[in-house]
Design a protein around this motif. Structure first.
Motif, PDB file in Angstrom:
ATOM      1  N   ILE A  72      54.341  48.290   7.861  1.00  0.00           N
ATOM      2  CA  ILE A  72      53.129  49.021   7.471  1.00  0.00           C
ATOM      3  C   ILE A  72      52.420  48.321   6.324  1.00  0.00           C
ATOM      4  O   ILE A  72      51.203  48.115   6.351  1.00  0.00           O
ATOM      5  N   ASN A  73      53.186  47.924   5.314  1.00  0.00           N
ATOM      6  CA  ASN A  73      52.582  47.273   4.152  1.00  0.00           C
ATOM      7  C   ASN A  73      52.065  45.878   4.473  1.00  0.00           C
ATOM      8  O   ASN A  73      51.035  45.454   3.944  1.00  0.00           O
ATOM      9  N   ILE A  74      52.751  45.169   5.348  1.00  0.00           N
ATOM     10  CA  ILE A  74      52.284  43.842   5.756  1.00  0.00           C
ATOM     11  C   ILE A  74      50.982  43.960   6.531  1.00  0.00           C
ATOM     12  O   ILE A  74      50.055  43.151   6.347  1.00  0.00           O
ATOM     13  N   ALA A  75      50.892  44.954   7.392  1.00  0.00           N
ATOM     14  CA  ALA A  75      49.669  45.159   8.169  1.00  0.00           C
ATOM     15  C   ALA A  75      48.483  45.452   7.254  1.00  0.00           C
ATOM     16  O   ALA A  75      47.378  44.938   7.454  1.00  0.00           O
ATOM     17  N   LYS A  76      48.698  46.270   6.236  1.00  0.00           N
ATOM     18  CA  LYS A  76      47.625  46.583   5.283  1.00  0.00           C
ATOM     19  C   LYS A  76      47.204  45.337   4.516  1.00  0.00           C
ATOM     20  O   LYS A  76      46.007  45.101   4.290  1.00  0.00           O
ATOM     21  N   ALA A  77      48.187  44.540   4.126  1.00  0.00           N
ATOM     22  CA  ALA A  77      47.877  43.317   3.377  1.00  0.00           C
ATOM     23  C   ALA A  77      47.105  42.329   4.238  1.00  0.00           C
ATOM     24  O   ALA A  77      46.186  41.647   3.758  1.00  0.00           O
ATOM     25  N   LYS A  78      47.429  42.257   5.525  1.00  0.00           N
ATOM     26  CA  LYS A  78      46.729  41.343   6.429  1.00  0.00           C
ATOM     27  C   LYS A  78      45.269  41.735   6.579  1.00  0.00           C
ATOM     28  O   LYS A  78      44.388  40.866   6.642  1.00  0.00           O
ATOM     29  N   VAL A  79      45.008  43.030   6.636  1.00  0.00           N
ATOM     30  CA  VAL A  79      43.624  43.500   6.767  1.00  0.00           C
ATOM     31  C   VAL A  79      42.805  43.076   5.555  1.00  0.00           C
ATOM     32  O   VAL A  79      41.681  42.572   5.693  1.00  0.00           O
ATOM     33  N   LYS A  80      43.331  43.256   4.363  1.00  0.00           N
ATOM     34  CA  LYS A  80      42.623  42.871   3.153  1.00  0.00           C
ATOM     35  C   LYS A  80      42.425  41.361   3.091  1.00  0.00           C
ATOM     36  O   LYS A  80      41.372  40.872   2.674  1.00  0.00           O
ATOM     37  N   TYR A  81      43.452  40.609   3.515  1.00  0.00           N
ATOM     38  CA  TYR A  81      43.350  39.151   3.501  1.00  0.00           C
ATOM     39  C   TYR A  81      42.274  38.665   4.462  1.00  0.00           C
ATOM     40  O   TYR A  81      41.460  37.792   4.125  1.00  0.00           O
ATOM     41  N   GLU A  82      42.259  39.220   5.670  1.00  0.00           N
ATOM     42  CA  GLU A  82      41.279  38.814   6.680  1.00  0.00           C
ATOM     43  C   GLU A  82      39.861  39.234   6.311  1.00  0.00           C
ATOM     44  O   GLU A  82      38.887  38.582   6.721  1.00  0.00           O
ATOM     45  N   ASN A  83      39.733  40.297   5.537  1.00  0.00           N
ATOM     46  CA  ASN A  83      38.407  40.751   5.090  1.00  0.00           C
ATOM     47  C   ASN A  83      38.005  40.124   3.757  1.00  0.00           C
ATOM     48  O   ASN A  83      36.965  40.500   3.186  1.00  0.00           O
ATOM     49  N   HIS A  84      38.817  39.187   3.276  1.00  0.00           N
ATOM     50  CA  HIS A  84      38.550  38.464   2.025  1.00  0.00           C
ATOM     51  C   HIS A  84      38.407  39.417   0.835  1.00  0.00           C
ATOM     52  O   HIS A  84      37.603  39.189  -0.066  1.00  0.00           O
ATOM     53  N   GLU A  85      39.198  40.485   0.860  1.00  0.00           N
ATOM     54  CA  GLU A  85      39.196  41.433  -0.247  1.00  0.00           C
ATOM     55  C   GLU A  85      40.219  40.985  -1.298  1.00  0.00           C
ATOM     56  O   GLU A  85      41.175  40.277  -0.995  1.00  0.00           O
ATOM     57  N   ARG A  86      39.978  41.427  -2.513  1.00  0.00           N
ATOM     58  CA  ARG A  86      40.897  41.086  -3.584  1.00  0.00           C
ATOM     59  C   ARG A  86      42.233  41.785  -3.358  1.00  0.00           C
ATOM     60  O   ARG A  86      42.282  42.990  -3.128  1.00  0.00           O
TER      61      ARG A  86
END
Length: 263
Positions: A72-86
Motif C-alpha cells: 500500500i505504501n509503495i503504491a502511494k509513493a509510486k503515484v507521487k513519484y510519477e506525478n513529480h510531487e515532492r
C-alpha cells in the motif's frame, strides 16, 4: 563341550547372522530418517502439537499484514513519484524498499534454508546424489529410474514448504496483497496447506518441525524487511505552520525546525 554350551553358541550365531542381514533399517526408533517407515505412530484423539500452532498462525498473520502494508505504501509513493510531487523521506525509502528483496523471496529463502538445516541437524537424507551410509543401514544413491531416496521427514517438510512457496510466489506475480480480502485469502491459503498435511502426519515431532519452519520463515522475513523499510522516526512528519502558530497555553513539544525542514 557341554550341550548347553553348544546351544548357546548356535543361538549366538543365529542372532549375529540376523543382525548382519538386517541392513535395511536402523536399530533405533526413528521413522523420520527412513524413506518409507514400516510403521508410524498411531493417531491419537489428542493432538499434542496442532498444525498450525497458535504461534505459527500469529506469525503468518503478521507476515501477510506487513506485506500488505508495504504494498500500500509503495503504491502511494509510486503515484507521487510519477506525478513529480515532492516526496517525504519515508516515501523515498518505501519506493526503494523492493530494489533488492521482497516478502516472497525472503520467505522462500528462510523456509527452504530451515528445511536444509533440519536435514543436517537430524541426519536426514535429502536430495543426496551419493549413497549415504548410516551406522547399520544405507540410503541408495540417486538414479534416473527411482530418483532421490529421501528421508520421510525431509519429504514431508520440503513438500509442505514447496507448496506454500508456490502460493506466495503466485501472489508476488500478481502483486502483493493490497486489500484486506487479498491478505486474508493469502493467509488462509498458507494455513490450508498446513492443515491438509496434518491429515497425513501423525508424528508429533514432525508436526513441531512443520510449525517451527513456517514460524521462523515468517518472523525472519518481517524482521529483514523492517530493516529495509521506514522506521517510525522516518514516518514522523512535522507540520511547521501548525507548530509555529500553536497557542502558547496549549501543551506543546519542542520542535527542531532544522531537522523538520531537512526531512
Amino acid at each position: 563341550m557341554k550341550k548347553s554350551t553348544l546351544l548357546a553358541c548356535a543361538a549366538a550365531l543365529v542372532i549375529s547372522t540376523g543382525v548382519v542381514g538386517a541392513q535395511s533399517a536402523p536399530t533405533y526408533d526413528d521413522n523420520l530418517i527412513l524413506r518409507n517407515p514400516v510403521s508410524a505412530p498411531p493417531l491419537s484423539n489428542v493432538v499434542l502439537v496442532p498444525v498450525a500452532s497458535p504461534q505459527t498462525v500469529a506469525a503468518v498473520h503478521d507476515y501477510v499484514k506487513a506485506w500488505q502494508n508495504a504494498e500500500i505504501n509503495i503504491a502511494k509513493a509510486k503515484v507521487k513519484y510519477e506525478n513529480h510531487e515532492r516526496m517525504t523521506k519515508a516515501e523515498k525509502i518505501w519506493l526503494h524498499s523492493y530494489d533488492k528483496h521482497n516478502y516472497a523471496d525472503y520467505f522462500r529463502t528462510h523456509s527452504i534454508g530451515r528445511v536444509h538445516g533440519q536435514e543436517v541437524f537430524l541426519n536426514w537424507n535429502g536430495e543426496n546424489r551419493n549413497k549415504n551410509e548410516y551406522e547399520y543401514f544405507e540410503m541408495p544413491k540417486y538414479n534416473e529410474k527411482d530418483g532421490f531416496t529421501n528421508s520421510y521427514g525431509y519429504n514431508v517438510l520440503r513438500g509442505m514448504v514447496d507448496r506454500i512457496n508456490e502460493i506466495i510466489q503466485k501472489q508476488k506475480e500478481v502483486g502483493g496483497p493490497m486489500t484486506d480480502d487479498e491478505a486474508q485469502a493469502l493467509e488462509d491459503a498458507i494455513l490450508d496447506v498446513m492443515a491438509q498435511d496434518q491429515e497425513h502426519v501423525s508424528n508429533e515431532e514432525l508436526r513441531h518441525y512443520m510449525n517451527e519452519t513456517i514460524w521462523f520463515a515468517a518472523k525472519q522475513t518481517v524482521k529483514n524487511k523492517a530493516s529495509e523499510e521506514p522506521s517510525m522516526q522516518d514516518e514522523h512528519v512535522v507540520n511547521l505552520r501548525e507548530a509555529i502558530n500553536r497557542p502558547a497555553n496549549q501543551e506543546t513539544k519542542k520542535v527542531d525546525l532544522r531537522a523538520a525542514i531537512q526531512q
